[in-house]
Write a protein that holds these residues in place. Sequence first.
Motif, PDB file in Angstrom:
ATOM      1  N   MET A  75       0.826  -1.194   0.000  1.00 13.12           N
ATOM      2  CA  MET A  75       0.000   0.000   0.000  1.00 13.12           C
ATOM      3  C   MET A  75       0.869   1.256   0.000  1.00 13.12           C
ATOM      4  N   ILE A  76       1.946   1.240   0.776  1.00 13.85           N
ATOM      5  CA  ILE A  76       2.846   2.398   0.822  1.00 13.85           C
ATOM      6  C   ILE A  76       3.507   2.627  -0.533  1.00 13.85           C
ATOM      7  N   VAL A  77       3.941   1.530  -1.172  1.00 12.37           N
ATOM      8  CA  VAL A  77       4.571   1.642  -2.495  1.00 12.37           C
ATOM      9  C   VAL A  77       3.582   2.207  -3.514  1.00 12.37           C
ATOM     10  N   LEU A  78       2.346   1.688  -3.502  1.00  7.45           N
ATOM     11  CA  LEU A  78       1.331   2.179  -4.436  1.00  7.45           C
ATOM     12  C   LEU A  78       0.942   3.619  -4.120  1.00  7.45           C
ATOM     13  N   PHE A  79       0.956   3.992  -2.846  1.00  7.49           N
ATOM     14  CA  PHE A  79       0.673   5.378  -2.466  1.00  7.49           C
ATOM     15  C   PHE A  79       1.707   6.322  -3.066  1.00  7.49           C
ATOM     16  N   LEU A  80       2.991   5.971  -2.923  1.00  7.12           N
ATOM     17  CA  LEU A  80       4.056   6.811  -3.489  1.00  7.12           C
ATOM     18  C   LEU A  80       4.002   6.826  -5.008  1.00  7.12           C
ATOM     19  N   LEU A  81       3.670   5.674  -5.610  1.00  9.68           N
ATOM     20  CA  LEU A  81       3.547   5.616  -7.067  1.00  9.68           C
ATOM     21  C   LEU A  81       2.384   6.468  -7.544  1.00  9.68           C
ATOM     22  N   ASN A  82       1.283   6.453  -6.801  1.00 16.99           N
ATOM     23  CA  ASN A  82       0.096   7.202  -7.190  1.00 16.99           C
ATOM     24  C   ASN A  82       0.348   8.698  -7.198  1.00 16.99           C
ATOM     25  N   ILE A  83       1.067   9.206  -6.199  1.00 19.09           N
ATOM     26  CA  ILE A  83       1.315  10.648  -6.138  1.00 19.09           C
ATOM     27  C   ILE A  83       2.477  11.074  -7.036  1.00 19.09           C
ATOM     28  N   SER A  84       3.214  10.097  -7.581  1.00 19.74           N
ATOM     29  CA  SER A  84       4.323  10.428  -8.477  1.00 19.74           C
ATOM     30  C   SER A  84       3.874  10.522  -9.923  1.00 19.74           C
ATOM     31  N   LEU A  85       2.851   9.753 -10.295  1.00 16.87           N
ATOM     32  CA  LEU A  85       2.403   9.679 -11.686  1.00 16.87           C
ATOM     33  C   LEU A  85       1.232  10.602 -11.922  1.00 16.87           C
ATOM     34  N   GLY A  86       1.108  11.050 -13.158  1.00 14.70           N
ATOM     35  CA  GLY A  86       0.014  11.923 -13.535  1.00 14.70           C
ATOM     36  C   GLY A  86       0.342  12.668 -14.804  1.00 14.70           C
ATOM     37  N   SER A  87      -0.479  13.674 -15.115  1.00 12.25           N
ATOM     38  CA  SER A  87      -0.233  14.458 -16.323  1.00 12.25           C
ATOM     39  C   SER A  87       1.092  15.202 -16.252  1.00 12.25           C
ATOM     40  N   VAL A  88       1.524  15.546 -15.039  1.00 12.35           N
ATOM     41  CA  VAL A  88       2.834  16.159 -14.812  1.00 12.35           C
ATOM     42  C   VAL A  88       3.709  15.136 -14.100  1.00 12.35           C
ATOM     43  N   SER A  89       4.791  14.745 -14.722  1.00 14.70           N
ATOM     44  CA  SER A  89       5.684  13.749 -14.137  1.00 14.70           C
ATOM     45  C   SER A  89       6.577  14.392 -13.080  1.00 14.70           C
ATOM     46  N   ILE A  90       6.507  13.869 -11.866  1.00 16.64           N
ATOM     47  CA  ILE A  90       7.325  14.364 -10.766  1.00 16.64           C
ATOM     48  C   ILE A  90       8.308  13.265 -10.382  1.00 16.64           C
ATOM     49  N   PRO A 139      -4.253  14.892  -1.320  1.00 13.83           N
ATOM     50  CA  PRO A 139      -5.660  14.694  -0.941  1.00 13.83           C
ATOM     51  C   PRO A 139      -6.339  13.596  -1.752  1.00 13.83           C
ATOM     52  N   LYS A 140      -6.007  13.478  -3.034  1.00 12.89           N
ATOM     53  CA  LYS A 140      -6.625  12.450  -3.875  1.00 12.89           C
ATOM     54  C   LYS A 140      -6.178  11.062  -3.448  1.00 12.89           C
ATOM     55  N   ALA A 141      -4.916  10.903  -3.110  1.00 15.73           N
ATOM     56  CA  ALA A 141      -4.422   9.593  -2.673  1.00 15.73           C
ATOM     57  C   ALA A 141      -5.043   9.193  -1.336  1.00 15.73           C
ATOM     58  N   PHE A 142      -5.156  10.132  -0.410  1.00 14.87           N
ATOM     59  CA  PHE A 142      -5.802   9.830   0.872  1.00 14.87           C
ATOM     60  C   PHE A 142      -7.282   9.492   0.668  1.00 14.87           C
ATOM     61  N   THR A 143      -7.934  10.204  -0.256  1.00 14.76           N
ATOM     62  CA  THR A 143      -9.328   9.899  -0.556  1.00 14.76           C
ATOM     63  C   THR A 143      -9.475   8.495  -1.121  1.00 14.76           C
ATOM     64  N   ALA A 144      -8.541   8.088  -1.981  1.00 11.59           N
ATOM     65  CA  ALA A 144      -8.575   6.735  -2.546  1.00 11.59           C
ATOM     66  C   ALA A 144      -8.434   5.682  -1.451  1.00 11.59           C
ATOM     67  N   ILE A 145      -7.527   5.904  -0.506  1.00  9.75           N
ATOM     68  CA  ILE A 145      -7.342   4.955   0.593  1.00  9.75           C
ATOM     69  C   ILE A 145      -8.601   4.873   1.454  1.00  9.75           C
ATOM     70  N   LEU A 146      -9.153   6.023   1.791  1.00  5.83           N
ATOM     71  CA  LEU A 146     -10.357   6.042   2.636  1.00  5.83           C
ATOM     72  C   LEU A 146     -11.542   5.400   1.920  1.00  5.83           C
ATOM     73  N   ALA A 147     -11.736   5.723   0.637  1.00  6.85           N
ATOM     74  CA  ALA A 147     -12.868   5.184  -0.103  1.00  6.85           C
ATOM     75  C   ALA A 147     -12.748   3.676  -0.280  1.00  6.85           C
ATOM     76  N   GLY A 148     -11.559   3.195  -0.655  1.00 11.19           N
ATOM     77  CA  GLY A 148     -11.372   1.761  -0.844  1.00 11.19           C
ATOM     78  C   GLY A 148     -11.561   0.979   0.438  1.00 11.19           C
ATOM     79  N   SER A 149     -11.011   1.476   1.533  1.00  6.85           N
ATOM     80  CA  SER A 149     -11.161   0.790   2.818  1.00  6.85           C
ATOM     81  C   SER A 149     -12.615   0.788   3.281  1.00  6.85           C
ATOM     82  N   SER A 150     -13.305   1.919   3.123  1.00  9.65           N
ATOM     83  CA  SER A 150     -14.690   2.027   3.583  1.00  9.65           C
ATOM     84  C   SER A 150     -15.609   1.091   2.811  1.00  9.65           C
ATOM     85  N   LEU A 151     -15.486   1.081   1.487  1.00  8.62           N
ATOM     86  CA  LEU A 151     -16.352   0.231   0.674  1.00  8.62           C
ATOM     87  C   LEU A 151     -16.088  -1.240   0.950  1.00  8.62           C
ATOM     88  N   ALA A 152     -14.815  -1.606   1.088  1.00  7.55           N
ATOM     89  CA  ALA A 152     -14.478  -3.005   1.351  1.00  7.55           C
ATOM     90  C   ALA A 152     -15.026  -3.460   2.699  1.00  7.55           C
TER      91      ALA A 152
END
Length: 326
Positions: free
Chosen positions: A1-16, A45-58
């Motif tokens: 989850m930590i690896v995917l969190f860092l990957l999620n905030i690194s990728l996007g329309s602007v490469s960081i 905020p989007k990555a934290f929202t993804a974690i909260l939404a996925g955990s809540s629905l599951a």
Amino acid sequence: MIVLFLLNISLGSVSIPFTAVVNILTGGDGGNENWAYILMHYRLPKAFTAILAGSSLALSGLLMQTLFRNPLAGPFVLGISSGASLGVALLIMGTSLLPGIGTGIMTGSVAMAIAASLGSFVVLLCIFIMASRVRDTMALLIIGLMFGSLTAAIVSVLSYFSNMEQLQRYIFWSFGNLGDLSWSQVVIFIVIVFSGITISILCIKPLNGLLLGENYARSMGMNVKKVRYLIIIATSLLAGSVTAFAGPVAFIGLAVPHLSRQIFRTPDHRILMPAVLISGAILMLVCDTVAQLPFSAYSLPINAVTSLIGAPVVIWLLVRKRKLLF
């Protein structure tokens, strides 16, 4: 989850670059002010929202499957998400039928979260009233689908009388979006989700007892009626808040509990509950990373991506269940 969190905030329309992400998260500027702004005010905020939404629905899916003792139960199937959608629709489009009521306050994040939670709670409460009269599990699932159809009909009526701006806002909300929350909204989301998780943790022992049936649970001295109400409240908070803040995200609540059972091979909720929380967060991070189409200016609706991943899983489970029966 930590690896995917860092990957999620690194990728996007602007490469960081990954090193810049680490520097920004540890208090540095990362060498670029624009990168820091994008990371801190949009991607985190989007990555934290993804974690909260996925955990809540599951977790809400696990609660429903255990309570109804049906592997195909879930928030969406039983009408909880439909009820939450109706609550949000009444806020966004209900003013067309009630002229003179201001929309600025009524469509705030707190109001939407409360409306979605109340909507899901009312629908689920109606299902339990029917459950006291109907003992067949499949009949309960059909009743849940009928409540979903009823709420969809009411939303259709509201849509017919709504203006273009209200209708467009509701349609885009129904696509699902994890990236529209500010930090203040994320904090509200966290409070609601952790309230639901806390209530769920208090129900771990009763949930294990319900696996063997309500009569067995009563023989253990369990107050089944009280446990039902606690599970109703927890599920309405979890599923309702996700629908309010991220839209009606499908399949996560149905697929993740099954995947967790396949991995850990146990019905014990002391293991399943943290398993579905982490697995739901992981799956939602994967879906969000795919939805934002890295290195592209486009982004897909999160609901489309979760359905593309979740639908094959549900189909496989149904086929596998049929094989087991025959």
